[in-house]
Design an enzyme around this catalytic site. Structure first.
Site, PDB file in Angstrom:
ATOM      1  N   MET A  17       0.727  -1.132  -0.070  1.00  0.00           N
ATOM      2  CA  MET A  17       0.005   0.002  -0.051  1.00  0.00           C
ATOM      3  C   MET A  17       1.022   1.079   0.096  1.00  0.00           C
ATOM      4  O   MET A  17       1.621   1.553   0.931  1.00  0.00           O
ATOM      5  CB  MET A  17      -0.826   0.005   1.298  1.00  0.00           C
ATOM      6  CG  MET A  17      -1.923  -1.176   1.246  1.00  0.00           C
ATOM      7  SD  MET A  17      -3.033  -1.135   2.783  1.00  0.00           S
ATOM      8  CE  MET A  17      -1.858  -1.981   3.772  1.00  0.00           C
ATOM      9  N   CYS A 100      -2.809  -1.202  -8.974  1.00  0.00           N
ATOM     10  CA  CYS A 100      -3.123   0.072  -8.507  1.00  0.00           C
ATOM     11  C   CYS A 100      -4.132   0.668  -9.311  1.00  0.00           C
ATOM     12  O   CYS A 100      -4.106   0.916 -10.611  1.00  0.00           O
ATOM     13  CB  CYS A 100      -1.703   0.927  -8.457  1.00  0.00           C
ATOM     14  SG  CYS A 100      -2.176   2.627  -7.661  1.00  0.00           S
ATOM     15  N   ASN A 200      -7.165 -11.288  -2.616  1.00  0.00           N
ATOM     16  CA  ASN A 200      -7.104 -10.175  -2.094  1.00  0.00           C
ATOM     17  C   ASN A 200      -8.407  -9.333  -2.172  1.00  0.00           C
ATOM     18  O   ASN A 200      -9.065  -9.585  -2.997  1.00  0.00           O
ATOM     19  CB  ASN A 200      -5.976  -9.127  -2.559  1.00  0.00           C
ATOM     20  CG  ASN A 200      -5.809  -7.893  -1.892  1.00  0.00           C
ATOM     21  OD1 ASN A 200      -5.819  -6.983  -2.773  1.00  0.00           O
ATOM     22  ND2 ASN A 200      -5.880  -7.621  -0.742  1.00  0.00           N
TER      23      ASN A 200
END
Length: 332
Positions: A17, A100, A200
């Site tokens: 992150m 992303c 995820n």
């Protein structure tokens, strides 16, 4: 599960992150139970490799094996160079960012925008695998939008090019982090691939982790936003997956001690001025479920020194532990 020569145990990972998974947070999450903690992404443009920010990001001294470093970019040759550079600076696993959703990343055709160009994906993955002397992994989303779900196509390209593990966030790029993650696509990809697949998205409890693993047959889970302010969550998940026992959240004294240690690590890693600034978001996350959170943040965010930040934090938690309403004076 294994990534190249490395056994990842437990099979609970901290997601990369930006602005969050720096060295202090990675070390903390590993101590509290993560089997792997992937670094925040480093840009492939060599003009930025020697900046203070990049040098801080590339500090892996004393970090437990294996060290996984995520790289981001759009040019295959540049990403190959970035892989070599990071391996030379301690990376033992290279992770390629194709997940992303940020505009500033996608607008330069990096991150999840790459999923719109499978041929470019193949060139990037092949170049990085050829350049890196360590295992290469890939993180993707399910697709660009609901009309373009192509995770399976991208996954097959990646596997054929030599990727050794694949992490999938169960959202499309246009969802960002809104709505709910879906796991059917992850299950489809897992069924088709031979390499390990990591699930995820919205994994915020031990029970949710167990559900996702059962539903997808994935080899591991990856926890992102839910670990912010709750680094012990990774250990709770690992314990539940192993034993079926749900551990309680830590008592306030342990939360205080964990946070104080985290603050000291941030101040030492970044230096006092920047460490104090970066610590503010973590302070907010640790206190986010407390009714006094807004007042606490209003005060602690004005602290300009490490000592003031530490003292205000200690006073806040000590009052909570004593069962009284914290007095929040104006910060010095």
């Amino acid at each position: 599960m294994r990534i190249g020569p490395y056994t990842i145990a437990p099979n609970v990972m901290l997601a990369p992150m930006a602005g969050v998974t720096d060295k202090p947070f990675r070390l903390l999450c590993k101590r509290m139970g993560a089997g792997l903690a992937v670094s925040e992404m480093t840009i492939s443009d060599p003009r930025f490799w020697n900046t203070t920010k990049s040098r801080t990001r590339m500090d892996h001294a004393g970090e437990p094996d294996p060290v996984s470093v995520q790289i981001a970019g759009t040019d295959p040759a540049a990403l190959a160079d970035a892989a070599r550079f990071n391996v030379d600076h301690g990376a033992q696993i290279i992770d390629i960012n194709m997940g992303c959703p940020a505009k500033k990343v996608c607008n330069v055709l990096a991150g999840s925008a790459l999923m719109r160009d499978p041929q470019l994906v193949a060139r990037i993955v092949s170049a990085v695998v050829a350049a890196a002397s360590v295992p290469v992994t890939l993180k993707i989303r399910t697709g660009w939008d609901a009309e373009h779900i192509n995770a399976l196509q991208i996954a097959r390209i990646a596997e054929d090019a030599g990727i050794q593990a694949l992490a999938i966030h169960g959202r499309t790029r246009d969802q960002h982090y809104a709505g709910s993650a879906e796991y059917a696509t992850i299950a489809q990809v897992k069924a088709a691939l031979r390499i390990p697949v990591i699930a995820n998205g919205d994994i915020d409890s031990p029970q949710k982790a167990a559900f996702v693993l059962q539903h997808t047959a994935a080899d591991a889970v990856m926890v992102g936003r839910a670990a912010q302010g709750r680094p012990w969550l990774l250990g709770q998940i690992a314990h539940y997956l192993k034993t079926g026992e749900a551990l309680p959240d830590p008592a306030l004294p342990r939360v205080r001690d964990t946070l104080i240690a985290h603050l000291h690590a941030l101040h030492a890693h970044y230096g006092e001025e920047m460490g104090v600034r970066i610590a503010r978001k973590h302070l907010g996350w640790y206190a986010k479920d407390r009714p006094e959170n807004a007042a606490f943040r209003a005060v602690v965010n004005r602290a300009q020194t490490a000592d003031a930040q530490l003292q205000l934090t200690c006073d806040y938690f000590d009052a909570l532990i004593a069962g009284v309403s914290p007095e929040l004076p104006v910060a010095a």
